[in-house]
Design an enzyme around this catalytic site. Structure first.
Site, PDB file in Angstrom:
ATOM      1  N   ASN A  15       0.860  -1.187   0.000  1.00 30.02           N
ATOM      2  CA  ASN A  15       0.000   0.000   0.000  1.00 30.02           C
ATOM      3  C   ASN A  15       0.891   1.230   0.000  1.00 30.02           C
ATOM      4  OD1 ASN A  15      -1.861   2.007   0.470  1.00 30.02           O
ATOM      5  ND2 ASN A  15      -2.346   1.386   2.567  1.00 30.02           N
ATOM      6  N   TRP A  16       0.974   1.895  -1.151  1.00 27.58           N
ATOM      7  CA  TRP A  16       1.890   3.035  -1.274  1.00 27.58           C
ATOM      8  C   TRP A  16       1.313   4.310  -0.658  1.00 27.58           C
ATOM      9  CZ3 TRP A  16       3.817   2.488  -7.095  1.00 27.58           C
ATOM     10  CH2 TRP A  16       4.463   1.249  -7.223  1.00 27.58           C
ATOM     11  N   LYS A  17       0.063   4.271  -0.287  1.00 24.74           N
ATOM     12  CA  LYS A  17      -0.629   5.434   0.315  1.00 24.74           C
ATOM     13  C   LYS A  17      -0.419   6.683  -0.559  1.00 24.74           C
ATOM     14  CE  LYS A  17      -0.003   3.324   4.803  1.00 24.74           C
ATOM     15  NZ  LYS A  17       0.013   3.490   6.239  1.00 24.74           N
ATOM     16  N   HIS A 100      -9.411   0.800   5.155  1.00 27.76           N
ATOM     17  CA  HIS A 100      -8.108   1.028   5.814  1.00 27.76           C
ATOM     18  C   HIS A 100      -8.328   1.981   6.988  1.00 27.76           C
ATOM     19  CE1 HIS A 100      -4.043   2.335   6.604  1.00 27.76           C
ATOM     20  NE2 HIS A 100      -3.639   1.245   5.981  1.00 27.76           N
ATOM     21  N   GLU A 102      -6.800   4.434   8.029  1.00 27.29           N
ATOM     22  CA  GLU A 102      -6.650   5.867   7.721  1.00 27.29           C
ATOM     23  C   GLU A 102      -7.899   6.413   7.036  1.00 27.29           C
ATOM     24  OE1 GLU A 102      -2.879   5.396   5.742  1.00 27.29           O
ATOM     25  OE2 GLU A 102      -1.974   4.880   7.682  1.00 27.29           O
ATOM     26  N   GLU A 172      -4.959  -5.360  10.896  1.00 28.45           N
ATOM     27  CA  GLU A 172      -3.943  -4.338  11.114  1.00 28.45           C
ATOM     28  C   GLU A 172      -4.204  -3.624  12.438  1.00 28.45           C
ATOM     29  OE1 GLU A 172      -2.196  -3.017   7.132  1.00 28.45           O
ATOM     30  OE2 GLU A 172      -3.962  -1.798   7.454  1.00 28.45           O
ATOM     31  N   GLY A 178       2.819   1.894  10.872  1.00 27.83           N
ATOM     32  CA  GLY A 178       3.801   2.974  10.729  1.00 27.83           C
ATOM     33  C   GLY A 178       4.556   3.290  11.997  1.00 27.83           C
ATOM     34  N   SER A 212       3.687  -2.475  10.426  1.00 22.52           N
ATOM     35  CA  SER A 212       5.150  -2.528  10.591  1.00 22.52           C
ATOM     36  C   SER A 212       5.726  -3.901  10.243  1.00 22.52           C
ATOM     37  CB  SER A 212       5.547  -2.097  12.015  1.00 22.52           C
ATOM     38  OG  SER A 212       5.183  -0.751  12.226  1.00 22.52           O
TER      39      SER A 212
HETATM   40  C1  PEP Z   1      -0.663   0.023   6.464  1.00 23.99           C
HETATM   41  O1  PEP Z   1      -0.853   1.219   6.519  1.00 23.99           O
HETATM   42  O2  PEP Z   1      -1.517  -0.715   5.957  1.00 23.99           O
HETATM   43  C2  PEP Z   1       0.581  -0.511   7.001  1.00 23.99           C
HETATM   44  C3  PEP Z   1       0.607  -1.782   7.314  1.00 23.99           C
HETATM   45  O3  PEP Z   1       1.611   0.359   7.146  1.00 23.99           O
HETATM   46  P1  PEP Z   1       3.074   0.014   7.730  1.00 23.99           P
HETATM   47  O4  PEP Z   1       3.559  -1.249   7.057  1.00 23.99           O
HETATM   48  O5  PEP Z   1       3.911   1.202   7.363  1.00 23.99           O
HETATM   49  O6  PEP Z   1       2.937  -0.163   9.201  1.00 23.99           O
END
Ligand code: PEP
Length: 253
Positions: A15-17, A100, A102, A172, A178, A212
């Site tokens: 996921n490049w966001k 997600h 976010e 998640e 993050g 992470s």
């Molecule tokens: C995410 O936002 O879906 C995610 C898993 O981010 P990260 O790997 O940076 O924790």
């Protein structure tokens, strides 16, 4: 899409966001294509909307799947700023991340909206990657299982077991996203095992961990019986950090 009852193929989704211009996105795809990715793992990238079409062209002839980071539930209409499922299908999008944390936090995406979008994605032949997870305070209060159960039941409401089995869920923990802190593999596996039993059909679906996930912890996470892959944020932004996760998924699934 998943075939119910079939062996669950590992899936690693990046996921490049809100990162990467079109040029940067294409550059990363060229780097990924220059690497030898193990054939036994499904690899998917989710660039920002502006780069989807260019990335689709860059991916032509590759097995890497194209994913959108969200979508609107309706096919067209007066929804300024939104992107409809047929627009995504037209450029070859096969997966879409829904719910997600976010989007839930900053865009007010509710459990019910995630359910409508999930049904819409399936109608349009895309595989939903439904993200669920608890906040830090919910985690501390022991509310994790309650929270994820509610989220998956809402996401898959009204769907039959076969359709549910064709979907993907990413567990998640929000506090892990993050942050550099990840859920202990055994604890993540226990939550994912619970999710597998929460809705008819999820026992055959691919269930991912996200938060992470990096080269250093991917092997331990992938070795868990219920974890079929990962939804990767930060570490998906460079081939050097993403490809080792794909390799770990192949070696330890
Ligand atoms: C995410 O936002 O879906 C995610 C898993 O981010 P990260 O790997 O940076 O924790």
């Amino acid at each position: 899409m998943n075939q119910p009852g079939a062996v669950r193929r590992p899936l690693i989704a990046g996921n490049w966001k809100m990162n990467k211009t079109i040029a940067q996105a294409c550059e990363l795809i060229r780097e990924l294509r220059a690497c030898t990715l193990p054939a036994g793992v499904d690899v998917v990238v989710a660039p920002p909307f502006t780069a989807l079409q260019a990335v689709a062209a860059e991916l032509r002839g590759s097995s890497i799947g194209l994913c959108a980071q969200t979508m609107h539930e309706n096919d067209h209409g007066a929804y300024t700023g939104e992107i409809a499922p047929p627009m995504l299908r037209e450029i070859g999008v096969r997966y879409v991340i829904l719910g997600h944390s976010e989007r839930r936090a900053y865009d007010g995406e509710t459990d019910e909206a995630v359910g409508r979008k999930t049904r819409s994605a399936l109608r349009h032949g895309m595989t939903p990657i439904v993200a669920v997870g608890e906040t830090a305070s919910e985690h501390e209060e022991g509310l994790t299982l309650e929270k994820v159960t509610m989220q998956v039941r809402a996401a898959f409401a009204g769907l039959g077991a076969r359709e549910v089995a064709s979907c993907v869920v990413a567990y998640e923990p929000i506090w892990a996203i993050g942050s550099g802190h990840f859920e202990e593999p055994e604890s993540a596996d226990a939550v994912i095992a619970h999710i597998r039993r929460a809705v008819d059909g999820l026992e055959d679906a691919r269930l991912l961990y996200g938060g992470s996930m990096k080269a250093q912890n991917a092997a331990a996470l992938m070795a868990q019986p219920n974890i079929d892959g990962g939804l990767i944020g930060g570490a998906s932004l460079a081939a050097a950090t993403f490809v080792p996760i794909v390799e770990a998924a192949y070696a330890h699934a």
